[in-house]
Motif scaffolding. Structure first.
Motif, mmCIF file in Angstrom:
data_model
loop_
_atom_site.group_PDB
_atom_site.id
_atom_site.type_symbol
_atom_site.label_atom_id
_atom_site.label_comp_id
_atom_site.label_asym_id
_atom_site.label_seq_id
_atom_site.Cartn_x
_atom_site.Cartn_y
_atom_site.Cartn_z
ATOM 1 N N GLY A 150 -77.347 10.919 80.043
ATOM 2 C CA GLY A 150 -78.926 11.056 79.585
ATOM 3 C C GLY A 150 -79.752 11.008 80.131
ATOM 4 N N THR A 151 -81.106 11.656 79.812
ATOM 5 C CA THR A 151 -82.619 11.579 80.493
ATOM 6 C C THR A 151 -82.657 10.117 81.484
ATOM 7 N N ARG A 152 -83.646 10.272 82.430
ATOM 8 C CA ARG A 152 -84.483 8.757 82.888
ATOM 9 C C ARG A 152 -85.542 8.612 82.779
ATOM 10 N N PRO A 153 -85.856 8.483 81.300
ATOM 11 C CA PRO A 153 -87.399 7.568 80.895
ATOM 12 C C PRO A 153 -88.059 7.140 81.518
ATOM 13 N N ARG A 167 -88.447 12.173 76.432
ATOM 14 C CA ARG A 167 -88.239 12.875 78.469
ATOM 15 C C ARG A 167 -89.451 11.704 79.139
ATOM 16 N N ASP A 168 -90.379 11.186 78.637
ATOM 17 C CA ASP A 168 -91.482 10.727 79.427
ATOM 18 C C ASP A 168 -91.039 9.340 79.131
ATOM 19 N N GLU A 190 -82.661 8.721 74.614
ATOM 20 C CA GLU A 190 -83.201 10.343 74.640
ATOM 21 C C GLU A 190 -84.401 10.407 75.081
ATOM 22 N N ASN A 224 -76.003 7.873 74.963
ATOM 23 C CA ASN A 224 -77.093 8.496 75.468
ATOM 24 C C ASN A 224 -78.154 7.888 75.701
#
Ligand SMILES: Cc1cc2nc3c(=O)[nH]c(=O)nc-3n(C[C@H](O)[C@H](O)[C@H](O)COP(=O)(O)OP(=O)(O)OC[C@H]3O[C@@H](n4cnc5c(N)ncnc54)[C@H](O)[C@@H]3O)c2cc1C
Ligand code: SF4
Lengths: 119, 425
Positions: free
Chosen positions: B133-136, B223-224, B221, B219
């Motif tokens: 997943g992302t790293r926000p 972005r910021d 989720e 996961n």
């Protein structure tokens, strides 16, 4: 009514159930407990459960913005959120010393809210 | 005469281990002791552990972390032991010199007759475990969140998922709930929790926070900032099982995925580390592979009870004082301890019987939870000590004390293992 509990008196952590039974010696029947200490714990847990509460309060004139606090002994479990409300409304000015009483006699239980450190 | 920059004993770290070691070295007759602490105050990690549960063994009372620390800080101050705050130890060498830096004194090099390492441990970061997943923003280690909330008064989030069911994760799940956050779930990849049962009951069950064993995060989720997290059940090989996913809308993820002893300094001095504990290999005096450098507390092995940290540190401080006074018998060990069946590690690693005063205290952890076993110490086939254990779990450290008489004249290996309890006929 049957209640499922985990005894926390010792590290065994027995899973048990307790049920009101007027004919039993202690007024309850138990299953899953390994020892007698567990029975007393289970009775207390379903009749009058208590917990220690620890939190922080705002402090001014000190090196840090928060002062850790605790109840001097366990308070009734159902009073925890009410007590958190009182803690969140409280403000003190430093210096404070460890053990200093910040709120006396919470809910008439004789338990005080005290500072957990000097600051 | 000692010069300004020379000390009998230098202690690196002013947490419970450093404090107890300093006090004990003083009681052992050491005059010139210095405690070096990089933080703004003494007490170490205890200052952020505002929950109760400390000191039952040492004080026979249930204290919070700051209360436990303050008792030792007061004792150390009353003995007049010197300490320096905001002072970072940059390097340690095997000749027992240390390089330090502080805004007050700048860069200095100090010399000690004996050094005690008490740097504690640090948390495993997310990099150490692979999460897709992302790293926000919104991902914190549980200990960092604990410091923000309890010391700075900053709330880290409103809807929280916790990965890892060690005690710090459980304690923070309750703490965040009391501060008004909604803790949605605690996910644990193992089929059992590493936390104390008491913490599962009082931190999770009390607040209806679900604990998902054999689950991991599949996961993240957002972005910021974190917006959602998916967890799933894992199979015996720890692979996620498709179709078992649970999704949460949340803004925060707390990681409680383990602690590792802080040993950058030990490495620079060429101290031998145990790959299992992550801490130095130590002997019966808590002395490392470098003569005159001792270690205690979480820098040696991650402890679950601060009371055992204090005991271990007293031992290190006591023997550091003996070393500085030339009273320790040097030389190669008589015995090497070995973690046998069912045991993950044993501390101390080596024993010089001649230095034992009464007994040796072997500390260990088991590999898996189990019930009704004998914890056994053997020298070859000979039984040295046997203790029946009703309940064993990796989350709780075990210890066995062996009186010196039982070890006199022995050499070679001491094997510690779990054995079945023989059925009484
Ligand atoms: C979050 C958390 C919760 C816990 N909860 C409990 C509990 O409920 N009950 C219980 O009994 N135990 C608990 N423990 C365990 C117990 O608190 C610890 O085992 C104990 O505090 C370890 O003490 P220590 O002195 O080894 O390390 P620490 O307390 O970490 O102290 C190490 C000190 O060394 C300093 N230091 C490190 N490197 C340097 C350097 N290079 N130069 C100068 N100074 C340095 C650090 O700033 C720190 O102050 C908990 C531990 C953690 C981490
Ligand atoms: S019932 Fe007895 S053995 Fe079981 S957890 Fe409670 S105190 Fe321990």
């Amino acid at each position: 009514m049957k209640r499922e509990l985990i005894c926390i008196v010792c590290p065994m952590g027995c899973h048990c159930s307790i049920e009101v039974d007027a004919t039993a010696p202690k007024g309850y029947t138990f299953s899953g407990l390994t020892c007698k200490r567990g029975e007393d714990y289970a009775i207390k847990e379903i009749t009058e459960p208590t917990r220690m509460l620890t939190s922080t309060i705002r402090i001014e004139g000190a090196r840090l913005p928060r002062l850790p606090v605790r109840t001097s002994s366990a308070i009734p479990k159902e009073r925890i959120y009410e007590c958190m409300g009182m803690i969140n409304a409280l403000r003190v000015t430093g210096p404070v010393s460890m053990g200093q009483v910040l709120i006396k006699d919470l809910f008439g239980t004789g338990v005080n809210l005290i500072a957990s450190r000097s600051l | 005469m000692m010069s300004m920059n020379t000390y009998e004993i230098i202690i690196v770290g002013g947490g419970p281990a450093g404090l107890a070691a300093a006090i004990e070295a003083h009681k052992g007759g050491s005059q010139k002791i210095l405690v070096l602490e990089r933080d703004r105050e003494l007490g170490g990690i205890l200052m952020q552990c505002i929950h109760n549960g400390f000191g039952l063994h040492i004080f026979r009372e249930e204290l919070t972390g700051p209360e436990y620390a303050e008792r030792f800080i007061r004792e150390m101050e009353s003995l007049g032991i010197e300490y320096r705050l905001d002072t970072m130890v940059l390097e340690l060498r095997d000749d027992r010199t240390v390089d330090i830096i502080s805004s007050e004194h700048g860069f200095e090099t100090l010399q000690a007759k004996a050094v005690v390492l008490a740097m504690g441990c640090r948390e495993r970061a997310r990099g150490a475990i692979n999460i897709p997943g992302t790293r926000p923003a919104g991902i914190y280690s549980a200990g960092a969140a604990q410091r923000f909330v309890n010391m700075e008064g900053l709330m880290v989030g409103k809807r929280v998922v916790v990965l890892g069911s060690g005690d710090i994760g459980l304690i923070m799940a309750r703490r965040m709930t009391l501060e008004g956050a909604k803790v949605l779930a605690v996910a644990e990849i193992l089929p059992y929790s590493g936390g104390l049962t008491r913490n599962i009951v009082q931190c999770l069950d009390d607040y209806d926070i679900p604990l998902y064993l054999s689950h991991t995060i599949t996961n993240i989720e957002g972005r910021d900032r974190v917006e959602g997290i998916t967890i799933a059940k894992v199979d015996a090989t720890r692979q996620p099982i498709p179709g078992t996913e649970i999704h949460y809308d949340c803004d925060t993820l707390l990681l409680s995925v383990g602690l590792i002893p802080e040993n950058e300094l030990s490495k620079s001095a060429g101290i031998r580390l145990d790959p299992v504990t992550g801490g130095p290999v130590v002997n019966e005096c808590m002395e490392t592979s470098v003569a005159g450098i001792f270690a205690c507390g979480n820098v040696v092995q991650v402890h679950d009870l601060v009371d055992w940290v204090t005991e271990e540190a007293r031992k290190a401080g006591h023997h550091a004082a003996r070393f500085a006074q030339g009273q320790l018998k040097e030389g190669s060990p008589d015995l090497v301890t070995r973690a046998g069946h069912g045991i993950r590690y044993v501390v101390p690693h080596t024993i010089r019987v001649g230095n034992l005063e009464q007994e040796v205290d072997l500390m260990m952890r088991v590999t898996e939870p189990c019930k009704n076993k004998n914890l056994v110490v053997r020298h070859g086939e000979t039984l040295v000590k046997k203790v029946r254990k009703v309940h064993l779990t990796p989350g709780e450290m075990e210890s066995i004390k062996i009186p010196v008489e039982k070890l006199q004249g022995l050499s070679g290996e001491l094997n510690v293992c779990l054995e079945e309890v023989a059925h009484e006929a």
